[in-house]
Motif scaffolding. Structure first.
Motif, mmCIF file in Angstrom:
data_model
loop_
_atom_site.group_PDB
_atom_site.id
_atom_site.type_symbol
_atom_site.label_atom_id
_atom_site.label_comp_id
_atom_site.label_asym_id
_atom_site.label_seq_id
_atom_site.Cartn_x
_atom_site.Cartn_y
_atom_site.Cartn_z
ATOM 1 N N ASP A 181 -23.020 25.748 -82.504
ATOM 2 C CA ASP A 181 -21.876 26.171 -83.305
ATOM 3 C C ASP A 181 -20.570 25.689 -82.680
ATOM 4 O OD1 ASP A 181 -20.650 27.893 -85.449
ATOM 5 O OD2 ASP A 181 -19.821 28.870 -83.674
ATOM 6 N N ARG A 182 -20.471 25.788 -81.357
ATOM 7 C CA ARG A 182 -19.252 25.348 -80.664
ATOM 8 C C ARG A 182 -18.976 23.874 -80.936
ATOM 9 N NH1 ARG A 182 -19.068 25.631 -74.175
ATOM 10 N NH2 ARG A 182 -18.531 27.794 -74.581
ATOM 11 N N TRP A 183 -19.980 23.029 -80.757
ATOM 12 C CA TRP A 183 -19.749 21.596 -80.889
ATOM 13 C C TRP A 183 -19.753 21.144 -82.339
ATOM 14 C CZ3 TRP A 183 -17.242 20.098 -77.078
ATOM 15 C CH2 TRP A 183 -17.453 20.673 -75.820
ATOM 16 N N LYS B 280 -22.299 16.438 -78.587
ATOM 17 C CA LYS B 280 -21.154 16.935 -77.822
ATOM 18 C C LYS B 280 -20.255 15.774 -77.408
ATOM 19 C CE LYS B 280 -20.266 19.203 -73.352
ATOM 20 N NZ LYS B 280 -20.930 19.924 -72.222
ATOM 21 N N MET B 281 -20.846 14.692 -76.888
ATOM 22 C CA MET B 281 -20.046 13.547 -76.460
ATOM 23 C C MET B 281 -19.317 12.923 -77.634
ATOM 24 S SD MET B 281 -19.034 11.691 -73.905
ATOM 25 C CE MET B 281 -20.200 11.799 -72.533
ATOM 26 N N ALA B 282 -19.999 12.760 -78.768
ATOM 27 C CA ALA B 282 -19.355 12.186 -79.953
ATOM 28 C C ALA B 282 -18.214 13.073 -80.427
ATOM 29 C CB ALA B 282 -20.383 12.001 -81.064
ATOM 30 N N ALA B 283 -18.409 14.393 -80.387
ATOM 31 C CA ALA B 283 -17.366 15.321 -80.828
ATOM 32 C C ALA B 283 -16.145 15.252 -79.916
ATOM 33 C CB ALA B 283 -17.921 16.740 -80.869
ATOM 34 N N ILE B 284 -16.378 15.211 -78.610
ATOM 35 C CA ILE B 284 -15.265 15.142 -77.658
ATOM 36 C C ILE B 284 -14.492 13.843 -77.830
ATOM 37 C CG2 ILE B 284 -14.683 14.950 -75.207
ATOM 38 C CD1 ILE B 284 -17.079 16.826 -74.657
ATOM 39 N N MET B 285 -15.217 12.733 -77.912
ATOM 40 C CA MET B 285 -14.550 11.440 -78.068
ATOM 41 C C MET B 285 -13.826 11.357 -79.405
ATOM 42 S SD MET B 285 -17.181 8.661 -76.423
ATOM 43 C CE MET B 285 -17.320 8.491 -74.633
ATOM 44 N N ARG C 57 -16.712 18.774 -86.726
ATOM 45 C CA ARG C 57 -16.212 18.841 -88.098
ATOM 46 C C ARG C 57 -14.696 18.726 -88.172
ATOM 47 N NH1 ARG C 57 -20.578 22.949 -88.767
ATOM 48 N NH2 ARG C 57 -22.208 21.915 -89.989
ATOM 49 N N ALA C 58 -14.007 18.953 -87.054
ATOM 50 C CA ALA C 58 -12.555 18.771 -87.022
ATOM 51 C C ALA C 58 -12.167 17.300 -86.908
ATOM 52 C CB ALA C 58 -11.946 19.559 -85.865
ATOM 53 N N VAL C 59 -13.155 16.429 -86.682
ATOM 54 C CA VAL C 59 -12.915 14.990 -86.578
ATOM 55 C C VAL C 59 -13.048 14.379 -87.974
ATOM 56 C CG1 VAL C 59 -13.771 12.835 -85.571
ATOM 57 C CG2 VAL C 59 -13.779 14.944 -84.219
ATOM 58 N N PRO C 60 -12.133 13.512 -88.401
ATOM 59 C CA PRO C 60 -12.242 12.891 -89.725
ATOM 60 C C PRO C 60 -13.589 12.189 -89.917
ATOM 61 C CG PRO C 60 -10.092 12.438 -88.767
ATOM 62 C CD PRO C 60 -10.901 13.104 -87.693
ATOM 63 N N ASP C 61 -14.095 12.235 -91.147
ATOM 64 C CA ASP C 61 -15.419 11.687 -91.442
ATOM 65 C C ASP C 61 -15.567 10.240 -90.992
ATOM 66 O OD1 ASP C 61 -16.085 14.093 -92.547
ATOM 67 O OD2 ASP C 61 -15.863 13.451 -94.635
ATOM 68 N N GLU C 62 -14.523 9.445 -91.182
ATOM 69 C CA GLU C 62 -14.646 8.020 -90.862
ATOM 70 C C GLU C 62 -14.798 7.763 -89.366
ATOM 71 O OE1 GLU C 62 -10.164 8.918 -91.246
ATOM 72 O OE2 GLU C 62 -12.047 9.477 -92.241
ATOM 73 N N LEU C 63 -14.467 8.734 -88.532
ATOM 74 C CA LEU C 63 -14.605 8.577 -87.088
ATOM 75 C C LEU C 63 -15.941 9.097 -86.574
ATOM 76 C CD1 LEU C 63 -11.043 9.594 -85.805
ATOM 77 C CD2 LEU C 63 -11.902 7.340 -86.486
ATOM 78 N N ARG C 64 -16.757 9.695 -87.433
ATOM 79 C CA ARG C 64 -18.041 10.243 -86.995
ATOM 80 C C ARG C 64 -19.132 9.904 -88.029
ATOM 81 N NH1 ARG C 64 -18.771 15.131 -89.913
ATOM 82 N NH2 ARG C 64 -16.830 16.047 -90.715
ATOM 83 N N PRO C 65 -19.420 8.621 -88.218
ATOM 84 C CA PRO C 65 -20.393 8.218 -89.246
ATOM 85 C C PRO C 65 -21.769 8.834 -88.994
ATOM 86 C CG PRO C 65 -19.953 6.420 -87.699
ATOM 87 C CD PRO C 65 -18.933 7.479 -87.432
#
Length: 321
Positions: A157-159, A280-285, A164-172
């Motif tokens: 849930d944390r990550w 987690k790494m993808a979310a942080i980056m 989800r706070a990252v724009p869609d185009e940055l997290r394909p």
């Protein structure tokens, strides 16, 4: 009180402590140590003796990563069980601070940092640190038992919120990955003290030996597989396109896992935690890249991150099958 005045007041309190501990010795000024991402970190000397001071930033509340006293409590609880700096003073008055011994050593992440270390030395350090992680997870730390534990669902849930706070185009593919993780959350193991960012870049080493694990800002009581899955990420430069550097002979994930287990059976559902670590790494980056692009923290180097973010999400999905 202004920020400048608060900083001066903090320095005065530290110098008062040093003067009592080292009467007659010349006292140095507080010098900011670079590289920290939470609180304020300084070095200070009294005669030939050096210390590290961590303090709540002036004007900020002692919560989250700025809660330096929480870090000090973890270090004191772990003393003698795993290599950590000794906490020598603690002052709860605002702004709170604590002082610890200055430990000399190298904190180098082989696949991410610029360095000239021998590849064999990097391998030996990584395997030795896996043993330290194993000891950490077998440490009861009774003085900290009141901390509420995090189970796998809470970690996800944390990550997920960060992702989800990252724009869609940055997290394909990120949304699908979160759905797949949520559909197969494993049962939790008994909670242990976890570091939260356990890797060679957060360990001071002398020669082949890790002499101090540092940066305890996000310790928790949680599932040991969260630390384990995270530490396994840093064995392979292919996990970090455009960022990683190839170091021949580093331990594989299986070798690092074997060093951690030391003959014990492997924990169940480890692949889920390997996928969670990549999430987690993808979310942080992605969070850091978004802040740069929105002008909240200008850092053009963040533009190198998209290939690694995409690779983390893609390989996490592959691991889940």
């Amino acid at each position: 009180m202004s920020t400048l005045a608060e900083t001066a007041e903090l320095a005065g309190r530290v110098r008062e402590w040093l003067a009592a501990l080292h009467p007659g010795q010349p006292l140095g000024a507080l010098e900011t140590l670079p590289g920290g991402h939470s609180g304020l970190t300084y070095s200070v000397t009294a005669g030939p003796t050096a210390y590290v001071v961590k303090a709540v930033p002036p004007g900020q509340r002692p919560v989250g990563r700025n809660d330096v006293l929480r870090q000090a409590r973890a270090l004191r609880a772990l003393a003698g069980a795993v290599p950590v700096p000794d906490v020598l003073a603690l002052d709860e008055r605002e702004p709170a601070w604590f002082a610890m011994e200055f430990v000399s050593g190298e904190a180098i992440e082989p696949v991410l940092d610029d360095h000239l270390l021998d590849p064999g030395l990097c391998r030996t350090r990584m395997l030795a640190l896996a043993g330290v992680l194993s000891r950490l997870h077998r440490t009861g730390a009774p003085d900290l038992e009141g901390a509420a534990p995090l189970d796998p669902a809470a970690e996800l849930d944390r990550w997920s919120r960060t992702m989800r706070a990252v724009p869609d185009e940055l997290r394909p593919g990120g949304a699908e990955l979160l759905d797949r993780l949520a559909a197969h959350i494993p049962a939790g193991l008994p909670p242990v003290l976890t570091h939260g960012d356990f890797r060679l870049g957060n360990a001071l080493c002398v020669g082949e030996t890790p002499v101090a694990v540092i940066d305890w800002e996000i310790w928790e009581f949680g599932d040991p597989r969260t630390d384990l899955g995270w530490s396994l990420l840093f064995t392979d430069h292919h996990n970090f396109p455009r960022l990683g550097r190839e170091i021949p002979g580093l331990p594989t994930e299986d070798e690092l896992l074997a060093a951690y287990l030391d003959g014990r059976p492997a924990p169940p559902a480890l692949d889920w935690f390997r996928a969670l670590a990549r999430t987690k790494m993808a979310a942080i980056m992605g969070h850091n890249l978004r802040r740069h692009r929105e002008g909240k923290h200008h850092d053009p180097d963040q533009e190198r991150l998209p290939p690694t973010i995409a690779a983390m999400i893609r390989t996490a999905r592959d691991i889940l099958g």
